[in-house]
Design a protein around this motif. Sequence first.
Motif, PDB file in Angstrom:
ATOM      1  N   GLU A 121       0.829  -1.209   0.000  1.00 13.39           N
ATOM      2  CA  GLU A 121       0.000   0.000   0.000  1.00 13.39           C
ATOM      3  C   GLU A 121       0.861   1.256   0.000  1.00 13.39           C
ATOM      4  O   GLU A 121       0.636   2.175  -0.789  1.00 13.39           O
ATOM      5  CB  GLU A 121      -0.918   0.002   1.226  1.00 13.39           C
ATOM      6  CG  GLU A 121      -1.767   1.263   1.329  1.00 13.39           C
ATOM      7  CD  GLU A 121      -2.530   1.364   2.637  1.00 13.39           C
ATOM      8  OE1 GLU A 121      -3.464   2.180   2.699  1.00 13.39           O
ATOM      9  OE2 GLU A 121      -2.179   0.657   3.606  1.00 13.39           O
ATOM     10  N   VAL A 122       1.878   1.318   0.880  1.00 15.86           N
ATOM     11  CA  VAL A 122       2.669   2.546   0.964  1.00 15.86           C
ATOM     12  C   VAL A 122       3.529   2.740  -0.282  1.00 15.86           C
ATOM     13  O   VAL A 122       3.786   3.877  -0.682  1.00 15.86           O
ATOM     14  CB  VAL A 122       3.520   2.601   2.253  1.00 15.86           C
ATOM     15  CG1 VAL A 122       2.626   2.527   3.487  1.00 15.86           C
ATOM     16  CG2 VAL A 122       4.603   1.543   2.293  1.00 15.86           C
ATOM     17  N   MET A 123       3.949   1.646  -0.918  1.00 15.05           N
ATOM     18  CA  MET A 123       4.682   1.784  -2.175  1.00 15.05           C
ATOM     19  C   MET A 123       3.796   2.420  -3.242  1.00 15.05           C
ATOM     20  O   MET A 123       4.234   3.310  -3.980  1.00 15.05           O
ATOM     21  CB  MET A 123       5.195   0.421  -2.638  1.00 15.05           C
ATOM     22  CG  MET A 123       6.335  -0.128  -1.786  1.00 15.05           C
ATOM     23  SD  MET A 123       6.790  -1.843  -2.198  1.00 15.05           S
ATOM     24  CE  MET A 123       7.632  -1.605  -3.756  1.00 15.05           C
ATOM     25  N   SER A 133      -1.943   4.792   9.432  1.00 11.40           N
ATOM     26  CA  SER A 133      -1.826   5.227   8.040  1.00 11.40           C
ATOM     27  C   SER A 133      -0.360   5.397   7.684  1.00 11.40           C
ATOM     28  O   SER A 133       0.408   5.968   8.465  1.00 11.40           O
ATOM     29  CB  SER A 133      -2.553   6.554   7.815  1.00 11.40           C
ATOM     30  OG  SER A 133      -2.223   7.107   6.548  1.00 11.40           O
ATOM     31  N   GLY A 134       0.008   4.920   6.506  1.00 10.53           N
ATOM     32  CA  GLY A 134       1.363   5.119   6.012  1.00 10.53           C
ATOM     33  C   GLY A 134       1.413   6.057   4.834  1.00 10.53           C
ATOM     34  O   GLY A 134       2.349   6.005   4.033  1.00 10.53           O
ATOM     35  N   ASN A 135       0.431   6.938   4.740  1.00 13.16           N
ATOM     36  CA  ASN A 135       0.292   7.825   3.582  1.00 13.16           C
ATOM     37  C   ASN A 135       1.160   9.064   3.743  1.00 13.16           C
ATOM     38  O   ASN A 135       0.787  10.030   4.408  1.00 13.16           O
ATOM     39  CB  ASN A 135      -1.177   8.207   3.417  1.00 13.16           C
ATOM     40  CG  ASN A 135      -1.446   8.924   2.110  1.00 13.16           C
ATOM     41  OD1 ASN A 135      -0.546   9.445   1.461  1.00 13.16           O
ATOM     42  ND2 ASN A 135      -2.705   8.954   1.707  1.00 13.16           N
ATOM     43  N   MET A 136       2.318   9.055   3.100  1.00 14.26           N
ATOM     44  CA  MET A 136       3.218  10.203   3.184  1.00 14.26           C
ATOM     45  C   MET A 136       2.669  11.441   2.482  1.00 14.26           C
ATOM     46  O   MET A 136       3.042  12.569   2.812  1.00 14.26           O
ATOM     47  CB  MET A 136       4.582   9.843   2.606  1.00 14.26           C
ATOM     48  CG  MET A 136       5.462   9.015   3.536  1.00 14.26           C
ATOM     49  SD  MET A 136       6.060   9.934   4.975  1.00 14.26           S
ATOM     50  CE  MET A 136       7.279  11.033   4.229  1.00 14.26           C
ATOM     51  N   ASN A 137       1.777  11.250   1.531  1.00 14.11           N
ATOM     52  CA  ASN A 137       1.147  12.402   0.878  1.00 14.11           C
ATOM     53  C   ASN A 137       0.321  13.196   1.885  1.00 14.11           C
ATOM     54  O   ASN A 137       0.350  14.435   1.891  1.00 14.11           O
ATOM     55  CB  ASN A 137       0.261  11.922  -0.271  1.00 14.11           C
ATOM     56  CG  ASN A 137       1.010  11.029  -1.228  1.00 14.11           C
ATOM     57  OD1 ASN A 137       1.804  11.489  -2.032  1.00 14.11           O
ATOM     58  ND2 ASN A 137       0.783   9.723  -1.136  1.00 14.11           N
TER      59      ASN A 137
END
Length: 411
Positions: free
Chosen positions: A135-137, A330-334
């Motif tokens: 997912e994070v990729m 959450s791993g969403n860097m955005n």
Amino acid sequence: MKTLFFNIKELVQIRDSSTLKVQGEEMKKLPTIKNAFLVVEDEKITDFGSMSDLQNFNADQVIDSRGQMILPAWCDSHTHIVYAGNRESEFVDRINGLSYEEIASKGGGILNSAKKLEESSEQELFEQASQRIKEVMRLGTGAIEIKSGYGLSLESELKMLKVIKMLKDTFAMDIKATFLGAHAFPNQFKENKNAYVDLICDQMIPEVASQNLADFIDVFCEVGYFDVVQTEKILKAGKAYNMIPKIHVNQFNSIGGIEVGVKCKALSVDHLEVMNEDDFEILKGSEVMPVALPSCSYFLSIPYTPARKIIDEGLPLALATDFNPGSTPSGNMNFVVSTACIKMKITPEEAINAATINGAYAMGLSNSSGSITKGKDANLIIYKDIPSLNFIPYAFGSNLIDKVMIKGSFI
């Protein structure tokens, strides 16, 4: 395999190999080339420049990137993504008014995750964590650090670290492992906390090192967790086995942990939601990277790291997700980049620098990740047609990514 991207609307975060991090006023600058080309050979960036400088060129794959911006992939230097199950019931507890500390005191929090992890097999943990990595990729992360810390026993901590090694061996992205046995005190050590510190130093660290399972050593230095004396002892014990110190510090209180981090030459000090003037002064002149975790503040409704003041004081700053089941699922860097701009009042240029080149520094990956640099890994985010860099944090709820490349391969 040679790939040529041409007609790139803007190629962002152009650096030479001597730039390992940026700080203070430098963070406002984000070098770019408009109407650019980029060459990738196998896993590496080998050339880039203005389209006017592109000579006749043969490539196995030629991609017209007209209207698209290309950035280096995000570097997420602080996660806990190897965990079992989830903790959505605690999410509701917080809605109903319980604090993080109150949830922990009734058996929730880290100890809740430790119980679930103890009951899970390595394969189960690997399968769950693999889905999170995938997912994070897709969300643009090209390098990541993963901590243990939900084991709190030698057997379970080793289980976590072995799962992280399995992830390293499975996925193309760079994955760094951190031993965080000092995440909380197990129930059986509540009345004798120093005995658990001794267990970490005398048994856990040597065994982790003998199996070569950790790059870093970390401690949760906080009121009710590990005090500054215990923190220093653990970090020094890890350093003796070539584990580089990192530290969770100043999440709820400023108790001297930053000073310990600087003293032990920690690579990074992470959280920093609560800082006093002495903390800023202690960081000045050090090589330590302050790391902010804005989605943790968002999720827990606690203060945000004073990122604006950190940068204005001439210091560097990195951004990371803190992806974990309790305080940041959450791993969403955005979202991290957007939240840093919206809530911490840093500029898009500062946020992108913090999430790329400085994030790479906070993982010891400055030589391979975090910028568009010849010889670095081809970890790239190719955006859809967007009007400007500012649109990336502005459109915080939209997926603006067209493609992600990790080490020269599209995912």
